[in-house]
Motif scaffolding. Structure first.
Motif, short mmCIF file in Angstrom:
data_model
loop_
_atom_site.label_atom_id
_atom_site.label_comp_id
_atom_site.label_asym_id
_atom_site.label_seq_id
_atom_site.Cartn_x
_atom_site.Cartn_y
_atom_site.Cartn_z
N LYS A 102 0.83 -1.22 0.00
CA LYS A 102 0.00 0.00 0.00
C LYS A 102 0.85 1.25 0.00
N ARG A 103 1.92 1.23 0.76
CA ARG A 103 2.82 2.40 0.78
C ARG A 103 3.47 2.61 -0.58
N THR A 130 2.16 2.10 -3.47
CA THR A 130 1.23 2.57 -4.50
C THR A 130 0.91 4.05 -4.36
N ARG A 131 1.46 4.67 -3.36
CA ARG A 131 1.26 6.11 -3.20
C ARG A 131 2.12 6.88 -4.19
N SER A 132 1.83 8.12 -4.34
CA SER A 132 2.58 8.97 -5.26
C SER A 132 4.03 9.11 -4.79
N GLU A 147 4.64 12.03 -2.74
CA GLU A 147 4.14 11.93 -1.37
C GLU A 147 5.10 11.14 -0.49
#
Length: 154
Positions: free
Chosen positions: A96-97, A99-101, A104
């Motif tokens: 999940k981390r 898949t962040r921008s 970011e």
């Protein structure tokens, strides 16, 4: 011809069997894997971990299972061969981390995932180089045992 979707435990077991037979884990085909633009930091000498994890991310059915939190219904904390769901939770958290921008996050250090895997196989610790294949087997086994549903009573 109607097919039944596979559970994660079945997907992981299929991957383990294919790996044991010398095959690629998920052969060919476009699974529509998301683009992961966030890199993984090398924590000590963990390129074997980073390469393995980044490769697994592109097994889209597996990634969708973790990104959607569907795995949570399958966590089996009472399996004595598992890690009380630790490997599954940390794998999902790392995915999940990632898949962040990138603006970011930049890059992430998979320290919690590494710790969860080391509980399963302490031989992968230290600053020595390790085999990505051994890490893959350990990670898949950890996911399999953490998410293995208990047998149904007869």
């Amino acid at each position: 011809h109607k097919t039944t979707p596979l559970s994660l435990a079945q997907l992981v077991e299929l991957a383990r069997l294919r790996l044991a037979a010398g095959a690629r884990v998920f052969p060919g085909g476009d699974f529509g894997a998301a683009a992961y633009e966030v890199g993984l930091d090398n924590v000590g000498n963990t390129c074997f971990l980073n390469a393995t994890v980044q490769s697994l991310w592109h097994a889209a059915p597996l990634s969708r299972y973790f990104l959607s939190d569907a795995y949570k219904r399958d966590v089996n904390p009472s399996n004595p061969l598992g890690c009380q769901g630790r490997v599954a939770r940390e794998y999902a958290r790392t995915l999940k981390r990632a898949t962040r921008s990138p603006r970011e996050v930049g890059s992430i250090a998979p320290i919690s995932l590494l710790r969860a895997v080391l509980r399963k196989n302490p031989d992968l610790g230290g600053r020595a180089q390790h085999d990505a294949h051994e890490l893959l087997e350990t990670l898949l086994d950890g996911l399999h045992e953490d998410l293995k549903r208990p047998p149904r009573p007869p």
